[in-house]
Scaffold this motif. Structure first.
Motif, PDB file in Angstrom:
ATOM      1  N   LEU A 170      11.597 -14.493  24.046  1.00 42.58           N
ATOM      2  CA  LEU A 170      12.887 -15.133  24.254  1.00 42.58           C
ATOM      3  C   LEU A 170      12.966 -16.428  23.470  1.00 42.58           C
ATOM      4  N   ARG A 171      14.180 -16.884  23.290  1.00 40.67           N
ATOM      5  CA  ARG A 171      14.402 -18.222  22.724  1.00 40.67           C
ATOM      6  C   ARG A 171      15.237 -19.013  23.725  1.00 40.67           C
ATOM      7  N   MET A 172      15.035 -20.310  23.726  1.00 43.57           N
ATOM      8  CA  MET A 172      15.660 -21.155  24.735  1.00 43.57           C
ATOM      9  C   MET A 172      16.129 -22.447  24.077  1.00 43.57           C
ATOM     10  N   ASP A 173      17.428 -22.664  24.048  1.00 43.20           N
ATOM     11  CA  ASP A 173      17.997 -23.922  23.566  1.00 43.20           C
ATOM     12  C   ASP A 173      18.160 -24.870  24.744  1.00 43.20           C
ATOM     13  N   PHE A 174      17.972 -26.160  24.500  1.00 41.37           N
ATOM     14  CA  PHE A 174      18.099 -27.133  25.584  1.00 41.37           C
ATOM     15  C   PHE A 174      18.642 -28.449  25.040  1.00 41.37           C
ATOM     16  N   PHE A 175      19.167 -29.264  25.949  1.00 42.40           N
ATOM     17  CA  PHE A 175      19.596 -30.622  25.641  1.00 42.40           C
ATOM     18  C   PHE A 175      18.885 -31.585  26.583  1.00 42.40           C
ATOM     19  N   ASN A 176      18.517 -32.738  26.038  1.00 45.25           N
ATOM     20  CA  ASN A 176      17.824 -33.782  26.807  1.00 45.25           C
ATOM     21  C   ASN A 176      18.433 -35.117  26.384  1.00 45.25           C
ATOM     22  N   THR A 177      19.677 -35.346  26.796  1.00 48.24           N
ATOM     23  CA  THR A 177      20.459 -36.472  26.290  1.00 48.24           C
ATOM     24  C   THR A 177      19.820 -37.825  26.584  1.00 48.24           C
ATOM     25  N   SER A 178      19.054 -37.929  27.666  1.00 46.12           N
ATOM     26  CA  SER A 178      18.385 -39.193  27.986  1.00 46.12           C
ATOM     27  C   SER A 178      17.094 -39.370  27.192  1.00 46.12           C
ATOM     28  N   GLU A 179      16.661 -38.318  26.480  1.00 45.91           N
ATOM     29  CA  GLU A 179      15.427 -38.326  25.688  1.00 45.91           C
ATOM     30  C   GLU A 179      14.220 -38.696  26.541  1.00 45.91           C
ATOM     31  N   GLU A 180      14.248 -38.241  27.778  1.00 45.50           N
ATOM     32  CA  GLU A 180      13.121 -38.462  28.690  1.00 45.50           C
ATOM     33  C   GLU A 180      11.965 -37.543  28.311  1.00 45.50           C
ATOM     34  N   GLU A 181      10.730 -38.032  28.459  1.00 44.52           N
ATOM     35  CA  GLU A 181       9.562 -37.187  28.211  1.00 44.52           C
ATOM     36  C   GLU A 181       9.420 -36.204  29.372  1.00 44.52           C
ATOM     37  N   VAL A 182       9.557 -34.919  29.075  1.00 48.42           N
ATOM     38  CA  VAL A 182       9.480 -33.890  30.110  1.00 48.42           C
ATOM     39  C   VAL A 182       8.560 -32.769  29.649  1.00 48.42           C
ATOM     40  N   SER A 183       8.112 -31.966  30.600  1.00 53.51           N
ATOM     41  CA  SER A 183       7.398 -30.736  30.282  1.00 53.51           C
ATOM     42  C   SER A 183       8.233 -29.566  30.782  1.00 53.51           C
ATOM     43  N   ILE A 184       8.273 -28.511  29.986  1.00 56.02           N
ATOM     44  CA  ILE A 184       9.014 -27.303  30.334  1.00 56.02           C
ATOM     45  C   ILE A 184       7.992 -26.181  30.497  1.00 56.02           C
ATOM     46  N   GLU A 185       7.847 -25.694  31.708  1.00 51.26           N
ATOM     47  CA  GLU A 185       6.867 -24.653  31.991  1.00 51.26           C
ATOM     48  C   GLU A 185       7.561 -23.303  32.120  1.00 51.26           C
ATOM     49  N   VAL A 186       6.991 -22.309  31.455  1.00 51.94           N
ATOM     50  CA  VAL A 186       7.550 -20.957  31.460  1.00 51.94           C
ATOM     51  C   VAL A 186       6.562 -20.032  32.167  1.00 51.94           C
ATOM     52  N   TYR A 187       7.066 -19.225  33.091  1.00 50.75           N
ATOM     53  CA  TYR A 187       6.250 -18.294  33.863  1.00 50.75           C
ATOM     54  C   TYR A 187       6.800 -16.876  33.714  1.00 50.75           C
ATOM     55  N   THR A 188       5.952 -15.910  34.022  1.00 52.49           N
ATOM     56  CA  THR A 188       6.399 -14.532  34.169  1.00 52.49           C
ATOM     57  C   THR A 188       5.580 -13.895  35.278  1.00 52.49           C
ATOM     58  N   MET A 189       5.968 -12.701  35.707  1.00 56.29           N
ATOM     59  CA  MET A 189       5.271 -12.050  36.808  1.00 56.29           C
ATOM     60  C   MET A 189       4.197 -11.108  36.278  1.00 56.29           C
ATOM     61  N   ASP A 190       3.026 -11.137  36.945  1.00 54.04           N
ATOM     62  CA  ASP A 190       1.967 -10.205  36.569  1.00 54.04           C
ATOM     63  C   ASP A 190       2.154  -8.891  37.310  1.00 54.04           C
ATOM     64  N   ASP A 191       1.179  -8.005  37.177  1.00 59.11           N
ATOM     65  CA  ASP A 191       1.290  -6.676  37.786  1.00 59.11           C
ATOM     66  C   ASP A 191       1.283  -6.720  39.309  1.00 59.11           C
ATOM     67  N   LEU A 192       0.799  -7.828  39.884  1.00 58.17           N
ATOM     68  CA  LEU A 192       0.772  -7.960  41.338  1.00 58.17           C
ATOM     69  C   LEU A 192       2.017  -8.641  41.888  1.00 58.17           C
ATOM     70  N   GLY A 193       2.928  -9.014  40.984  1.00 56.92           N
ATOM     71  CA  GLY A 193       4.151  -9.675  41.427  1.00 56.92           C
ATOM     72  C   GLY A 193       4.006 -11.158  41.627  1.00 56.92           C
ATOM     73  N   ASP A 194       2.944 -11.755  41.103  1.00 57.62           N
ATOM     74  CA  ASP A 194       2.732 -13.199  41.213  1.00 57.62           C
ATOM     75  C   ASP A 194       3.188 -13.905  39.941  1.00 57.62           C
ATOM     76  N   TRP A 195       3.709 -15.119  40.107  1.00 59.27           N
ATOM     77  CA  TRP A 195       4.112 -15.904  38.945  1.00 59.27           C
ATOM     78  C   TRP A 195       2.871 -16.468  38.252  1.00 59.27           C
ATOM     79  N   VAL A 196       2.783 -16.260  36.950  1.00 59.01           N
ATOM     80  CA  VAL A 196       1.672 -16.788  36.160  1.00 59.01           C
ATOM     81  C   VAL A 196       2.239 -17.569  34.976  1.00 59.01           C
ATOM     82  N   PRO A 197       1.580 -18.676  34.592  1.00 59.16           N
ATOM     83  CA  PRO A 197       2.104 -19.473  33.473  1.00 59.16           C
ATOM     84  C   PRO A 197       1.952 -18.752  32.144  1.00 59.16           C
ATOM     85  N   VAL A 198       2.943 -18.962  31.284  1.00 54.86           N
ATOM     86  CA  VAL A 198       2.949 -18.358  29.941  1.00 54.86           C
ATOM     87  C   VAL A 198       2.855 -19.429  28.870  1.00 54.86           C
ATOM     88  N   GLU A 199       3.731 -20.424  28.947  1.00 53.93           N
ATOM     89  CA  GLU A 199       3.777 -21.502  27.957  1.00 53.93           C
ATOM     90  C   GLU A 199       4.162 -22.797  28.663  1.00 53.93           C
TER      91      GLU A 199
END
Length: 337
Positions: A140-169
């Motif tokens: 996927l691709r994801m466009d975003f805006f951060n008008t305050s230019e605050e330092e943030v982290s964006i965490e991306v998850y997906t579900m594994d075969d057991l239905g649990d959320w696991v981190p991707v990026e």
């Protein structure tokens, strides 16, 4: 005799120098500074800017703001030479009580001045709400805006075969806007989750979206062919280089001239410039790797210089910001498709 006197004097000075020094308070009297007055609060994203009038007398050291957040006592302070301070790090828009103190040179606090603040939408929520998510090749691709230019982290998850959320990026950014990519998935419907965090430990609820990545497969470079003759308007190769070096896979060759390790256009190139080659199949080019040319003198001699191309906005292709590019020509790039 003079020599002995000098020795005794030196020893005396040494003992004086080595004597114990104890810190003392600049002002050790019982003076309690008066509080600030005429307080004005202006809400800002994730916090508030507070202005005030300082007490007269010159016996104050700084102004302290103190409040409780998530069970912790938080503080902010400003020099006595300023008449304002900023309290920040709030992850919501609830009302908070902040106590303002004037702190004297003897470190005694004034009586508190209670003010109430109500932060505007914090940056982490604004960033999350700005997400524009679409399927892309292999993910996927994801466009975003951060008008305050605050330092943030964006965490991306997906579900594994057991239905649990696991981190991707996890992406870290303070840019006012941008485009991010998540890759490595097959062309099957998949649910993704997104969380935004800030440096104070605040985080958003998870935003979820179901995406079906586009089918992606690496082109077979064995099928690539140069055109002979080339098409009208195609750039000419610099002596000793050839267009096929772009996909040869030889990324570690000695980058002296002539070489088989890179492609460079002939001198006198005018922009915009282009070249043409045959992929050997009908397909859509989704992405490529742009590699800069090294050099036999230094591995970074020609990085983004001497006509070397650079990526355009959001990686939409090579551009060349260098003013000498028209004279030197485009050079030193290879692509992995």
């Amino acid at each position: 005799m003079t020599y002995r006197i000098l020795m005794l004097l030196g020893i005396g000075l040494l003992f004086l120098r080595c004597s114990e020094e104890r810190p003392t308070i600049i002002n050790d009297n019982d003076h309690v500074p008066p509080p600030v007055s005429n307080v004005v609060v202006e809400s800002i994203p994730g916090g508030a800017a507070i202005t005030y009038d300082l007490p007269k007398g010159g016996k104050s050291l700084y102004v302290l703001a103190e409040w409780e957040q998530n069970g912790k006592v938080m503080t902010a302070q400003a020099s006595f030479y300023d008449n304002s301070l900023v309290v920040e790090g709030f992850g919501d828009t609830q009302e908070y009580e902040v106590n303002l103190y004037t702190v004297g040179r003897n470190l005694k606090r004034s009586e508190p001045v209670l003010v109430k603040i109500k932060p505007l939408t914090p940056p982490i929520l604004s960033v999350l709400e700005s997400f524009d998510i679409h399927e892309d090749f292999g993910g996927l691709r994801m466009d975003f805006f951060n008008t305050s230019e605050e330092e943030v982290s964006i965490e991306v998850y997906t579900m594994d075969d057991l239905g649990d959320w696991v981190p991707v990026e996890t992406f870290y950014t303070g840019r006012p806007e941008g485009r991010l990519f998540v890759r490595g998935f097959g062309a099957e419907e998949r649910q993704f989750g997104f969380i935004v965090k800030d440096q104070w430990g605040n985080q958003t609820e998870m935003l979820t979206k179901t995406v079906t990545p586009l089918f992606e497969r690496k082109f077979d470079t064995e099928l690539f062919r140069t055109l002979s003759p080339s098409l009208p308007g195609d750039m000419e190769a610099y002596e000793g280089t050839t267009l096929s070096n772009i996909w040869s896979g030889n990324y570690t060759a000695n980058n002296s001239i002539p070489t088989d390790g890179f492609f460079r256009s002939a001198n006198g190139l005018t922009l915009p410039a282009h070249f043409t080659f045959d992929l050997g199949v009908v397909g859509k080019l989704g992405r490529y790797v742009l590699r800069q040319r090294g050099a036999y003198i230094s591995p970074y001699t020609f990085t983004y210089s001497g006509g070397s191309p650079a990526r355009g906005k959001y990686g939409e292709g090579p551009t060349n910001p260098h003013p000498e590019a028209g004279r030197a020509g485009l050079s030193s790039w290879t692509a992995k498709c």
